[in-house]
Enzyme design. Structure first.
Site, PDB file in Angstrom:
ATOM      1  N   GLN A 299      -7.003  15.681  -9.000  1.00  0.00           N
ATOM      2  CA  GLN A 299      -5.585  16.708  -8.937  1.00  0.00           C
ATOM      3  C   GLN A 299      -4.723  16.713  -7.887  1.00  0.00           C
ATOM      4  OE1 GLN A 299      -4.668  18.549 -11.531  1.00  0.00           O
ATOM      5  NE2 GLN A 299      -6.104  18.140 -12.952  1.00  0.00           N
ATOM      6  N   TYR A 331     -12.733  11.869 -21.082  1.00  0.00           N
ATOM      7  CA  TYR A 331     -11.649  11.447 -20.308  1.00  0.00           C
ATOM      8  C   TYR A 331     -12.367  12.435 -18.920  1.00  0.00           C
ATOM      9  CZ  TYR A 331      -8.942  11.273 -24.653  1.00  0.00           C
ATOM     10  OH  TYR A 331      -8.467  11.008 -25.777  1.00  0.00           O
ATOM     11  N   GLU A 355     -15.562   7.966 -19.787  1.00  0.00           N
ATOM     12  CA  GLU A 355     -14.210   7.510 -19.116  1.00  0.00           C
ATOM     13  C   GLU A 355     -14.430   6.386 -19.025  1.00  0.00           C
ATOM     14  OE1 GLU A 355     -11.513   6.809 -16.765  1.00  0.00           O
ATOM     15  OE2 GLU A 355     -11.820   8.923 -17.020  1.00  0.00           O
ATOM     16  N   ASP A 408      -9.950  16.491 -21.239  1.00  0.00           N
ATOM     17  CA  ASP A 408      -8.819  16.443 -20.446  1.00  0.00           C
ATOM     18  C   ASP A 408      -7.992  15.137 -20.411  1.00  0.00           C
ATOM     19  OD1 ASP A 408      -6.911  16.715 -18.448  1.00  0.00           O
ATOM     20  OD2 ASP A 408      -8.330  16.882 -16.794  1.00  0.00           O
ATOM     21  N   CYS A 435      -1.886  19.057 -19.640  1.00  0.00           N
ATOM     22  CA  CYS A 435      -0.643  19.084 -18.576  1.00  0.00           C
ATOM     23  C   CYS A 435       0.478  18.818 -19.318  1.00  0.00           C
ATOM     24  CB  CYS A 435      -0.639  18.030 -17.392  1.00  0.00           C
ATOM     25  SG  CYS A 435      -0.579  16.200 -17.935  1.00  0.00           S
TER      26      CYS A 435
END
Length: 479
Positions: A299, A331, A355, A408, A435
């Site tokens: 992040q 993810y 992932e 995510d 997001c």
């Protein structure tokens, strides 16, 4: 000042993009980088003092100059106005203002795009831009990009983001809900200032052909020389080589991991680092440390990892959570949110982090090693869910139905195929970190069609002075 490093290869394009598509990122190898800056305050427009006086018409170089009444904000951070029945998307304006704007794109019959040139009647929420080189007093082609809301008071920025998210939920998700976008708790983001500066721990600067360093201009690939970087954390703002030239370089990445020294990394087109030789750095969240590739995903906001970890912990319904179920972290990157679940519910929690990036999975395995029931799998999320659907026995299917799933996805969202496969497994609850408000709303609409309903939603201003917003939603299967 320490000399910039020129390693075998540094941050790849995906390491510092805002959040790449799923095809580029696979699962979760990169997310968020915009453009940057800091400097003297710009002069605010005179605004209401100009009411009733028609100013001299600015020079138009690309298209006609229009006087427009700005109506509302749209997804993507541009404002909406109308001219002779046509929609005009206007950059650098605030709903309620009257502006002079130059049309920059008239290729579409239904809408045009324009840049604000002068504010005739200013909003009470207009402020001196936090980045002088991005202000409306500069020519559009010389305005630094990456701080498109920097001329708006922080409270109004968050209100506009809430409007966009609520509108997307209504139109695409079929959900009527009031939304509040929360500022990051200062306790989770030391050094971040109330005006939304000092938060970016990763910054990408571009290098022009003549070696000039700076961000791209807004909505272009023209490098803009700047004096400073106000969105960057202080240690990066101090390191930025803004006055130097780097001929032959492609990009300059500024990285300030929370558990390591700040670095300036110069990359050119010839530098390609073998995947096994990537430098590894350390990020700290609360009392926990995470290993992550220096050019891997983490992040960007200094307080984002802690904010999202806490939000995920809070939104998981403990009455629906079964530590023995086949819980999933999709993810999953280097295991940040899987670790949040482990910290919330104990070391015996069973959870699989999925992932597509092999290096991130390797780090996730190390970062989650203390949880007996945690494991990290390298796979594309859609393919992993397909394999579960095809291969799970009766006992495993029951554990999947009892599961909590955290996901995510990249900016493009999970999408129909992942949603369909996930819904077929019928987990009890989903905690979705997003997001992009439109992608989130679309996926919520898809999940509602499968019998899941939105129960809780929290939104956070993890990208101050930009139009981006992060949200965490809980959906539950309705019996």
């Amino acid at each position: 000042m320490p000399r910039p490093q020129r390693p075998d290869r540094s941050n790849s394009d995906r390491a510092n993009s805002d959040r790449p598509s799923s095809a580029r990122r696979g699962g979760r190898t990169a997310k968020a980088q915009s453009r940057r800056s800091e400097s003297r305050p710009e002069q605010a427009p005179t605004g209401r003092a100009n009411r009733g006086r028609r100013p001299s018409t600015p020079v138009a170089t690309d298209g006609p100059v229009l006087e427009l009444d700005v109506e509302r904000i749209a997804h993507g951070g541009v404002a909406v106005a109308h001219h002779e029945g046509r929609v005009v998307f206007v950059a650098d304006a605030i709903p309620g203002e009257r502006v002079m704007a130059r049309v920059t794109d008239a290729a579409h019959t239904r809408f045009w795009r324009a840049d604000a040139l002068e504010v005739l009647d200013a909003s009470a929420d207009r402020q001196a831009h936090v980045w002088a080189e991005a202000g409306v007093d500069r020519a559009p082609e010389r305005r630094a990009g990456g701080a498109e809301f920097g001329h708006i008071a922080p409270e109004r920025q968050r209100a506009l983001k809430a409007e966009v998210l609520a509108d997307a939920l209504r139109r695409m998700g079929g959900v009527e809900r009031e939304v509040e976008v929360l500022a990051v708790d200062p306790a989770l983001a030391p050094g971040v200032r109330p005006d939304g500066t000092g938060w970016r721990a990763r910054v990408r600067l571009q290098v022009a052909e003549d070696g000039t360093v700076g961000p791209y201009a807004a909505r272009s690939h023209t490098v803009v020389p700047v004096a400073s970087l106000p969105l960057a954390v202080d240690e990066l703002a101090a390191l930025a080589p803004l006055a130097e030239r780097f001929e032959g370089a492609r990009t300059i990445d500024l990285v300030a991991p929370s558990g390591a020294d700040a670095q300036v990394i110069v990359t050119d087109e010839r530098e390609r680092m073998p995947r096994g030789q990537r430098p590894v750095t350390t990020e700290v969240v609360g009392d926990r440390t995470f290993s992550v590739d220096r050019d891997g995903f983490w992040q960007v906001h200094r307080g984002a990892a802690a904010t999202l970890s806490k939000a995920v912990q809070d939104l998981v319904d403990p009455d629906r959570f079964d530590p023995r179920a086949a819980n999933l972290d999709l993810y999953g990157g280097v295991g940040l949110l899987a670790a949040a679940i482990g910290d919330r519910f104990g070391e015996t929690v069973r959870i699989t982090s999925v992932e597509s990036d092999e290096r991130a999975t390797m780090h996730a395995g190390d970062n989650l090693a203390e949880w007996v029931g945690a494991r990290a799998v390298t796979a594309r999320v859609d393919r992993y869910l397909a394999s579960l659907e095809a291969d799970a026995g009766q006992g495993e299917r029951a554990r999947l139905r009892d599961a909590t799933v955290v996901l995510d996805p990249p900016r493009s969202g999970a999408g129909r195929e992942v949603v369909d496969r996930l819904a077929a497994l019928r987990p009890r609850q989903l905690v979705y970190v997003a997001c992009d408000p439109v992608a989130l709303a679309r996926d919520i609409g898809l999940l509602r069609a499968h019998g899941y309903e939105l129960e809780e939603l929290r939104a956070f201003d993890l990208f101050p002075n930009t139009h981006h917003v992060e949200a965490v939603a809980r959906l539950a299967a309705i019996v």
